[in-house]
Motif scaffolding. Structure first.
Motif, short mmCIF file in Angstrom:
data_model
loop_
_atom_site.label_atom_id
_atom_site.label_comp_id
_atom_site.label_asym_id
_atom_site.label_seq_id
_atom_site.Cartn_x
_atom_site.Cartn_y
_atom_site.Cartn_z
N ARG A 9 4.06 5.33 37.82
CA ARG A 9 5.13 4.62 38.54
C ARG A 9 5.43 3.27 37.91
O ARG A 9 6.55 2.81 37.95
CB ARG A 9 4.74 4.42 40.00
CG ARG A 9 4.69 5.70 40.82
CD ARG A 9 6.09 6.32 41.00
NE ARG A 9 7.07 5.36 41.48
CZ ARG A 9 7.25 5.04 42.75
NH1 ARG A 9 6.51 5.60 43.69
NH2 ARG A 9 8.17 4.16 43.11
N TYR A 35 17.54 9.16 32.98
CA TYR A 35 18.49 8.06 33.06
C TYR A 35 17.72 6.74 32.96
O TYR A 35 16.58 6.63 33.43
CB TYR A 35 19.26 8.07 34.38
CG TYR A 35 20.15 9.27 34.57
CD1 TYR A 35 19.66 10.49 35.02
CD2 TYR A 35 21.52 9.19 34.28
CE1 TYR A 35 20.47 11.59 35.18
CE2 TYR A 35 22.35 10.28 34.44
CZ TYR A 35 21.81 11.48 34.89
OH TYR A 35 22.64 12.58 35.04
N GLN A 37 17.95 2.76 34.11
CA GLN A 37 18.65 1.86 35.02
C GLN A 37 18.24 0.42 34.75
O GLN A 37 17.05 0.08 34.81
CB GLN A 37 18.34 2.21 36.48
CG GLN A 37 19.14 1.36 37.47
CD GLN A 37 18.88 1.72 38.92
OE1 GLN A 37 17.83 2.26 39.26
NE2 GLN A 37 19.84 1.43 39.79
N LEU A 43 23.25 2.49 35.49
CA LEU A 43 22.60 3.78 35.23
C LEU A 43 23.25 4.44 34.03
O LEU A 43 24.44 4.72 34.03
CB LEU A 43 22.75 4.69 36.46
CG LEU A 43 21.81 4.39 37.61
CD1 LEU A 43 22.44 4.79 38.93
CD2 LEU A 43 20.50 5.15 37.40
N LEU A 88 14.09 0.68 34.78
CA LEU A 88 13.60 1.76 35.63
C LEU A 88 14.10 3.06 34.99
O LEU A 88 15.30 3.22 34.76
CB LEU A 88 14.15 1.63 37.05
CG LEU A 88 13.71 2.70 38.05
CD1 LEU A 88 12.21 2.60 38.33
CD2 LEU A 88 14.50 2.56 39.35
N LEU A 90 14.58 6.94 35.36
CA LEU A 90 14.70 7.94 36.41
C LEU A 90 14.83 9.32 35.83
O LEU A 90 15.57 9.54 34.86
CB LEU A 90 15.91 7.63 37.29
CG LEU A 90 15.83 6.36 38.13
CD1 LEU A 90 17.21 5.96 38.62
CD2 LEU A 90 14.90 6.57 39.31
N GLN A 104 21.90 16.93 41.36
CA GLN A 104 20.71 16.44 40.67
C GLN A 104 19.85 15.68 41.65
O GLN A 104 20.34 14.79 42.35
CB GLN A 104 21.11 15.56 39.49
CG GLN A 104 21.80 16.34 38.38
CD GLN A 104 21.89 15.57 37.08
OE1 GLN A 104 21.07 14.71 36.80
NE2 GLN A 104 22.88 15.89 36.28
N TYR A 105 18.58 16.02 41.71
CA TYR A 105 17.63 15.39 42.62
C TYR A 105 16.73 14.46 41.81
O TYR A 105 16.13 14.88 40.81
CB TYR A 105 16.79 16.44 43.34
CG TYR A 105 17.62 17.32 44.24
CD1 TYR A 105 18.17 18.50 43.76
CD2 TYR A 105 17.87 16.96 45.56
CE1 TYR A 105 18.94 19.32 44.58
CE2 TYR A 105 18.65 17.76 46.39
CZ TYR A 105 19.18 18.93 45.89
OH TYR A 105 19.97 19.72 46.70
N PHE A 106 16.64 13.23 42.27
CA PHE A 106 15.97 12.20 41.49
C PHE A 106 14.54 11.95 41.97
O PHE A 106 14.23 12.05 43.16
CB PHE A 106 16.75 10.88 41.58
CG PHE A 106 17.98 10.86 40.73
CD1 PHE A 106 19.15 11.48 41.17
CD2 PHE A 106 17.97 10.25 39.49
CE1 PHE A 106 20.29 11.47 40.38
CE2 PHE A 106 19.10 10.23 38.69
CZ PHE A 106 20.26 10.85 39.13
N GLY A 107 13.70 11.58 41.01
CA GLY A 107 12.38 11.11 41.32
C GLY A 107 12.38 9.62 41.64
O GLY A 107 13.44 8.98 41.60
N PRO A 108 11.21 9.07 41.94
CA PRO A 108 11.13 7.65 42.31
C PRO A 108 11.25 6.70 41.14
O PRO A 108 11.47 5.50 41.33
CB PRO A 108 9.74 7.53 42.94
CG PRO A 108 8.95 8.62 42.29
CD PRO A 108 9.91 9.73 42.05
#
Lengths: 115, 114
Positions: A9, A35, A37, A43, A88, A90, A104-108
């Motif tokens: 993380r 991606y 950010q 982004l 960051l 992603l 699209q489903y993003f992680g933390p």
């Protein structure tokens, strides 16, 4: 279903080092995108993998690379880190069964700091 | 190329106020449109989407209508709550060819005060 997971993380590196980030997509999803950010650039798309093949690449230098494994997990690597790589990162996964209408489903995200 | 323009904010509202965040786009093909939300220290969560003209996406009281004639996808909510405080991103995915990437706007920071 478990969501998209990213490890680690948080990371702190120094200039010139290299780093590897990992992403595990949602079970059954075969497409993984990355991606970057940042506060200044927002982004930005890095690359997208589907069935272990890179299908799209954004406008980033060759120091940024990635790969996807047969279980759809993906890694991205940044070599010769620069201060400007602090961001960051992603990861997002999608099933890619319907093309561009897929969500699209993003992680933390992984927060990378380069000192 | 594709682009998304959204009001940058920050936007500060009182609880129960009406929210509008404007989003317009430029695309070469026939895009799908999305709103994502990012809470502090987290990744992006899909809020709603629309895949063709005149579609309305809705979720958690938020709505947005895909307007092809004005190339817009404005986000609205009738009564915001403190818990809606976050950054909101408008995005498009162009269904033309094999271009599966998302193109994002700059994001709009929303702060809702009690």
């Amino acid at each position: 279903k478990a969501g998209v997971t990213q490890t680690p993380r948080y990371l702190i590196k120094t200039r010139g080092q290299q780093v590897t980030l990992s992403c595990s997509p949602i079970s059954g999803h075969r497409s993984v995108s990355w991606y970057q950010q940042t506060p200044g650039q927002g982004l930005q798309f890095l690359f997208e993998y589907f069935s272990e093949t890179q299908r799209n690449k954004g406008n980033f230098p060759g120091r940024f690379s990635g790969r996807q494994f047969s279980n759809s997990r993906s890694e991205m690597n940044v070599s010769t880190l620069e201060l400007g790589d602090s961001a960051l990162y992603l990861c997002a996964s999608s099933s890619q069964t319907s093309g561009a209408t897929d969500t699209q489903y993003f992680g933390p995200g992984t927060r990378l700091t380069v000192l | 190329g594709n682009s998304v323009t959204q009001m940058e904010g920050p936007v500060t509202l009182s609880e129960e106020a009406f929210l509008t965040i404007n989003c317009t786009y430029t695309a070469t093909g026939y895009p799908s449109l999305f709103w994502y939300v990012q809470y502090p220290g987290e990744g992006l969560q899909l809020l709603l989407k629309a895949t063709k003209a005149d579609d309305k996406g809705s979720n958690k009281g938020f709505e947005a209508t895909y307007r092809k004639e004005t190339t817009s996808f404005h986000l609205e909510k009738g009564s915001v709550q403190v818990s809606d405080s976050a950054v909101y991103f408008c995005a498009l995915s162009d269904r033309g060819g094999s271009n599966y990437k998302l193109t994002f706007g700059k994001g709009t920071l929303l702060t809702v005060n009690p």
